[in-house]
Design a protein around this motif. Structure first.
Motif, PDB file in Angstrom:
ATOM      1  N   MET A  15       2.115   0.101  -4.093  1.00 41.80           N
ATOM      2  CA  MET A  15       3.227   0.768  -4.786  1.00 41.80           C
ATOM      3  C   MET A  15       3.672  -0.091  -5.964  1.00 41.80           C
ATOM      4  O   MET A  15       4.139  -1.228  -5.770  1.00 41.80           O
ATOM      5  CB  MET A  15       4.405   1.014  -3.839  1.00 41.80           C
ATOM      6  CG  MET A  15       4.224   2.209  -2.935  1.00 41.80           C
ATOM      7  SD  MET A  15       5.691   2.508  -1.919  1.00 41.80           S
ATOM      8  CE  MET A  15       5.454   1.312  -0.616  1.00 41.80           C
ATOM      9  N   ALA A  16       3.527   0.473  -7.165  1.00 39.36           N
ATOM     10  CA  ALA A  16       3.938  -0.242  -8.374  1.00 39.36           C
ATOM     11  C   ALA A  16       5.437  -0.507  -8.314  1.00 39.36           C
ATOM     12  O   ALA A  16       6.218   0.368  -7.954  1.00 39.36           O
ATOM     13  CB  ALA A  16       3.600   0.602  -9.600  1.00 39.36           C
ATOM     14  N   GLY A  17       5.818  -1.725  -8.623  1.00 44.36           N
ATOM     15  CA  GLY A  17       7.239  -2.097  -8.628  1.00 44.36           C
ATOM     16  C   GLY A  17       7.783  -2.406  -7.245  1.00 44.36           C
ATOM     17  O   GLY A  17       8.936  -2.796  -7.103  1.00 44.36           O
ATOM     18  N   ILE A  18       6.971  -2.227  -6.207  1.00 42.25           N
ATOM     19  CA  ILE A  18       7.463  -2.404  -4.837  1.00 42.25           C
ATOM     20  C   ILE A  18       6.669  -3.462  -4.061  1.00 42.25           C
ATOM     21  O   ILE A  18       7.253  -4.354  -3.457  1.00 42.25           O
ATOM     22  CB  ILE A  18       7.364  -1.072  -4.036  1.00 42.25           C
ATOM     23  CG1 ILE A  18       8.036   0.089  -4.778  1.00 42.25           C
ATOM     24  CG2 ILE A  18       7.890  -1.242  -2.614  1.00 42.25           C
ATOM     25  CD1 ILE A  18       9.516   0.189  -4.627  1.00 42.25           C
ATOM     26  N   THR A  19       5.339  -3.332  -4.068  1.00 38.95           N
ATOM     27  CA  THR A  19       4.557  -4.180  -3.155  1.00 38.95           C
ATOM     28  C   THR A  19       4.266  -5.555  -3.786  1.00 38.95           C
ATOM     29  O   THR A  19       3.113  -5.969  -3.911  1.00 38.95           O
ATOM     30  CB  THR A  19       3.262  -3.480  -2.669  1.00 38.95           C
ATOM     31  OG1 THR A  19       2.487  -3.056  -3.802  1.00 38.95           O
ATOM     32  CG2 THR A  19       3.579  -2.278  -1.820  1.00 38.95           C
ATOM     33  N   ASP A  20       5.348  -6.235  -4.153  1.00 39.20           N
ATOM     34  CA  ASP A  20       5.215  -7.606  -4.656  1.00 39.20           C
ATOM     35  C   ASP A  20       5.076  -8.548  -3.454  1.00 39.20           C
ATOM     36  O   ASP A  20       5.136  -8.114  -2.299  1.00 39.20           O
ATOM     37  CB  ASP A  20       6.402  -7.980  -5.555  1.00 39.20           C
ATOM     38  CG  ASP A  20       7.744  -7.789  -4.860  1.00 39.20           C
ATOM     39  OD1 ASP A  20       7.784  -7.759  -3.619  1.00 39.20           O
ATOM     40  OD2 ASP A  20       8.757  -7.645  -5.563  1.00 39.20           O
ATOM     41  N   THR A  37      -1.740  -5.103  -3.510  1.00 37.96           N
ATOM     42  CA  THR A  37      -0.795  -5.484  -4.563  1.00 37.96           C
ATOM     43  C   THR A  37      -0.354  -4.212  -5.284  1.00 37.96           C
ATOM     44  O   THR A  37      -0.880  -3.127  -5.030  1.00 37.96           O
ATOM     45  CB  THR A  37      -1.458  -6.403  -5.608  1.00 37.96           C
ATOM     46  OG1 THR A  37      -2.525  -5.668  -6.230  1.00 37.96           O
ATOM     47  CG2 THR A  37      -1.979  -7.684  -4.984  1.00 37.96           C
ATOM     48  N   GLU A  38       0.571  -4.369  -6.200  1.00 34.80           N
ATOM     49  CA  GLU A  38       0.877  -3.284  -7.131  1.00 34.80           C
ATOM     50  C   GLU A  38      -0.368  -3.119  -8.007  1.00 34.80           C
ATOM     51  O   GLU A  38      -1.189  -4.040  -8.098  1.00 34.80           O
ATOM     52  CB  GLU A  38       2.044  -3.696  -8.026  1.00 34.80           C
ATOM     53  CG  GLU A  38       3.248  -4.173  -7.268  1.00 34.80           C
ATOM     54  CD  GLU A  38       4.254  -4.863  -8.179  1.00 34.80           C
ATOM     55  OE1 GLU A  38       4.828  -4.180  -9.033  1.00 34.80           O
ATOM     56  OE2 GLU A  38       4.452  -6.074  -8.027  1.00 34.80           O
ATOM     57  N   MET A  39      -0.497  -1.964  -8.674  1.00 42.26           N
ATOM     58  CA  MET A  39      -1.684  -1.830  -9.523  1.00 42.26           C
ATOM     59  C   MET A  39      -1.553  -2.755 -10.745  1.00 42.26           C
ATOM     60  O   MET A  39      -0.475  -2.901 -11.308  1.00 42.26           O
ATOM     61  CB  MET A  39      -1.908  -0.384  -9.937  1.00 42.26           C
ATOM     62  CG  MET A  39      -0.815   0.265 -10.704  1.00 42.26           C
ATOM     63  SD  MET A  39      -1.305   1.965 -11.058  1.00 42.26           S
ATOM     64  CE  MET A  39      -0.021   2.442 -12.195  1.00 42.26           C
ATOM     65  N   ILE A  40      -2.663  -3.368 -11.099  1.00 45.96           N
ATOM     66  CA  ILE A  40      -2.677  -4.335 -12.211  1.00 45.96           C
ATOM     67  C   ILE A  40      -3.723  -3.851 -13.210  1.00 45.96           C
ATOM     68  O   ILE A  40      -4.852  -3.542 -12.815  1.00 45.96           O
ATOM     69  CB  ILE A  40      -3.082  -5.748 -11.705  1.00 45.96           C
ATOM     70  CG1 ILE A  40      -2.147  -6.194 -10.567  1.00 45.96           C
ATOM     71  CG2 ILE A  40      -3.106  -6.752 -12.837  1.00 45.96           C
ATOM     72  CD1 ILE A  40      -2.542  -7.533  -9.920  1.00 45.96           C
TER      73      ILE A  40
END
Ligand SMILES: Cc1cc2nc3c(=O)[nH]c(=O)nc-3n(C[C@H](O)[C@H](O)[C@H](O)COP(=O)(O)O)c2cc1C
Length: 320
Positions: A15-20, A37-40
């Motif tokens: 989840m972008a912005g969430i799964t840090d 991870t978030e998408m990179i």
């Protein structure tokens, strides 16, 4: 390379912005078995942007995939090669339906161009030594999962996570779980509408997938992984301590300015708690980690002191 399988039956979805790192650690402690991870973007990896270093798992983070997105086979292959030492495996995002991503022919746009999708996965597989998995939706406009899976299997893909909706559906309708995912000879993970432990069990059974990944369900109830492992909810003290740990970890990892990220989780951490609305409203205005910690302590301690008066358990098990 040994044959890949998802390292458990229930993982945390990307989840972008969430799964840090802070949230991945929280979910690991609650009982999640694998992580993304978030998408990179592949480009930001190649440009060595500083944000990438923060998004990559630390070397001691086990069972954590790095999710990349992009549209060019060569760039994705180079990016995968560059960061593979930080990843348990590499995941390609072919699922994101957001305009900004699709416009660049990345994310779910790859489902409209299966030749490109195949070329990307082949290039990534050739370039790196770690397993390569792909996250897909059922198709872009219509369900073309058969063709998508055939394309991916031809590349030698190591696993596929399937969100049971098309890209144009975004989040509308119900996610399809009836996908017979065991008919392909490749590990799969089902995604979509997994909000309760029962949903997860049902989705695993109906989809015939050995693994499931949970996204919005973790935001609604961050301890869903605890419930899966223990068959019961954690105590109020455990929820308070995890919220405080999350707060401290985020501050340590991302610095004083990252306090705003916690706002995405306050709803979840107070899920089902009586009189939480006022707390949540006040929480949204806090801008210092000290005041956030104090507010969490006060809210939960007040709640605990009044246990019995204010606290009851709803039929569905949520604290009310
Ligand atoms: C806030 C948010 C951010 C997301 N970011 C990503 C992402 O970076 N990469 C990805 O593949 N999917 C992403 N997703 C999709 C989820 O991984 C998941 O497939 C989808 O939300 C369906 O599962 P759910 O119904 O359990 O939420 C995101 C979803 C949400 C809600």
């Amino acid at each position: 390379m040994a044959k890949f399988s998802y390292p458990g039956s229930v993982g945390l979805a990307p989840m972008a912005g969430i799964t840090d790192k802070a949230f991945r650690t929280v979910c690991r402690l609650w009982g999640a078995q694998f992580f993304f991870t978030e998408m990179i973007s592949a480009e930001s990896v190649l440009l060595q942007l500083t944000v990438v270093e923060r998004m990559l798992p630390s070397v001691d983070e086990k069972d954590t995939a790095v999710q990349l997105y992009g549209s060019e086979p060569r760039k994705l292959a180079l990016a995968a090669k560059k960061i593979q030492h930080r990843a348990s495996w590499i995941d390609l995002n072919a699922a994101c339906p957001v305009k900004k991503v699709v416009k660049k022919n990345a994310g779910a746009a790859l489902l409209r161009d299966l030749n490109r999708l195949g070329d990307i996965v082949k290039a990534m597989k050739d370039a790196c030594e770690k397993p390569v998995t792909v996250k897909v939706r059922l198709g872009f406009e219509k369900n073309e999962l058969e063709k998508i899976m055939e394309t991916l299997i031809f590349t030698g893909v190591d696993g596929v996570e399937v969100h049971g909706r098309t890209a144009v559906q975004m989040y509308s309708g119900k996610a399809e779980w009836n996908l017979q995912l065991d008919k392909w000879n490749v590990p799969t993970a089902i995604s979509g509408d997994l909000f309760t432990v029962e949903d997860i069990k049902k989705a695993l059974e109906i989809s015939k997938s050995k693994a499931a990944i949970v996204a919005r369900g973790v935001l609604r109830k961050p301890w869903i992984f605890f419930e899966i492992q223990h068959g019961s909810e954690p105590s109020f003290e455990e929820i308070r301590d995890m919220f405080l740990f999350h707060t401290r970890m985020l501050r340590e990892q991302e610095g004083e300015k990252s306090f705003y990220k916690l706002r995405q989780f306050v709803m979840g951490y107070t899920h089902g708690f009586a009189n939480a609305r006022k707390f949540r409203e006040a929480f949204m205005k806090l801008e210092k980690f000290e005041s956030i910690e104090r507010a969490i302590q006060e809210f939960f301690n007040h709640f605990l002191m009044n246990a019995g008066e204010n606290m009851s358990v709803k039929e569905d098990g949520a604290k009310a």
